[in-house]
Design an enzyme around this catalytic site. Structure first.
Site, short mmCIF file in Angstrom:
data_model
loop_
_atom_site.label_atom_id
_atom_site.label_comp_id
_atom_site.label_asym_id
_atom_site.label_seq_id
_atom_site.Cartn_x
_atom_site.Cartn_y
_atom_site.Cartn_z
N ASN A 1 -2.55 5.79 -6.03
CA ASN A 1 -3.57 6.74 -5.60
C ASN A 1 -3.43 8.10 -6.27
O ASN A 1 -4.43 8.81 -6.46
CB ASN A 1 -3.54 6.89 -4.08
CG ASN A 1 -4.08 5.67 -3.36
OD1 ASN A 1 -4.94 4.97 -3.88
ND2 ASN A 1 -3.56 5.40 -2.17
N ASN B 1 -2.26 11.82 -2.73
CA ASN B 1 -3.62 11.32 -2.94
C ASN B 1 -4.61 12.36 -3.47
O ASN B 1 -5.72 12.02 -3.82
CB ASN B 1 -4.17 10.72 -1.64
CG ASN B 1 -3.43 9.46 -1.24
OD1 ASN B 1 -2.51 9.01 -1.93
ND2 ASN B 1 -3.83 8.87 -0.14
N ASP C 1 5.94 7.15 -10.04
CA ASP C 1 6.63 5.91 -9.68
C ASP C 1 5.75 4.71 -9.99
O ASP C 1 4.52 4.78 -9.90
CB ASP C 1 6.99 5.93 -8.20
CG ASP C 1 5.76 6.16 -7.32
OD1 ASP C 1 5.25 7.30 -7.31
OD2 ASP C 1 5.29 5.21 -6.67
N HIS D 1 8.59 7.28 -3.71
CA HIS D 1 7.30 7.82 -4.13
C HIS D 1 7.43 9.22 -4.77
O HIS D 1 6.45 9.73 -5.31
CB HIS D 1 6.37 7.91 -2.92
CG HIS D 1 4.94 7.55 -3.21
ND1 HIS D 1 4.54 6.82 -4.31
CD2 HIS D 1 3.79 7.83 -2.52
CE1 HIS D 1 3.22 6.67 -4.29
NE2 HIS D 1 2.75 7.28 -3.22
#
Length: 240
Positions: A156, A110, A135, A63
């Site tokens: 997100n 987020n 990613d 991530h």
């Protein structure tokens, strides 16, 4: 040669004892032709943002490849990432003569858009010059895709950025493939997992290729060079 400069308000650099205020200057130049009085080049700053999560526990995870691309660009272009502004770690420099602002939001994935929207407004960066790096599970590991616009998919971080840009989607993005979770593996666990040795090798190669593509984009826009880059990436692991 015509040049102009503007100085934003204070941003802070980390030093041993206390933060120190600095006022960076963006210098924008354009040159005229000897044959005509028309402008040939205008350098508009680029805001290049990598998405990820702050902290050592997330370093090297799937991530966080957006952060890794920013680190790669900073090393190659000699940009010092030592300033906190708008909840992001930033560095100001240039690719050749084009001003760039590299950013790694420190808000956690987020809420990344909080940094992007604020930085874009502060430095008056147009939407077409905001490059988002993140990613992408829809791409095989190590495969890259550079597009002038797109949606949020299931990401997100991208969703947060779009929300803080008034829902607009017409900004460039560089997607870095990390592949799909194997079997019934939980998606969150997959995203926060580190790469295997072979996967790491593919990612390292893609970071090098991606940094060159970013340079091409900054200097030439979405040219034939970017089209060739995307085509090569699409088939890079196909065996003939």
């Amino acid at each position: 040669m015509f040049c102009s400069a503007y100085t934003p308000s204070c941003i802070y650099h980390f030093h041993v004892n206390k933060p120190v205020c600095r006022k960076p200057r963006f210098r924008v130049c354009s040159s005229t032709s000897s044959e005509s009085d028309r402008f040939k080049v205008e350098y508009t700053p680029w805001l290049i943002v990598g998405l990820g999560n702050p902290g050592n526990k997330y370093h090297g995870t799937r991530h966080n490849v957006g952060f890794e691309m920013i680190d790669k660009l900073a090393r190659k272009e000699g940009v010092l990432m030592n300033t906190i502004q708008s909840k992001a770690l930033i560095g100001i420099g240039a690719i050749e003569e084009v001003p760039i602002l590299l950013a790694k939001p420190q808000t956690y994935m987020n809420f990344s858009g909080e940094s992007v929207g604020s930085l874009a407004a502060h430095y008056q960066v147009p939407l077409r010059h905001i490059l988002l790096v993140y990613d992408e599970m829809a791409l095989p590991n190590g495969v890259l895709r550079l597009q002038p616009k797109g949606g949020q998919g299931y990401h997100n971080g991208v969703k947060s950025v779009m929300g803080n840009l008034d829902g607009r989607r017409n900004f460039p993005r560089l997607s870095i493939g990390i592949g799909h979770p194997p079997g019934n593996m939980d998606m969150k666990a997959f995203l926060l997992q580190k790469f295997s040795t072979s996967e790491r090798r593919q990612i390292d190669e893609s970071l090098e290729q991606g940094s060159e593509a970013v340079k091409t984009l900054v200097l030439s826009g979405f040219s034939e060079g970017i089209s060739r880059f995307n085509l090569v990436q699409k088939y890079k692991f196909h065996k003939v």
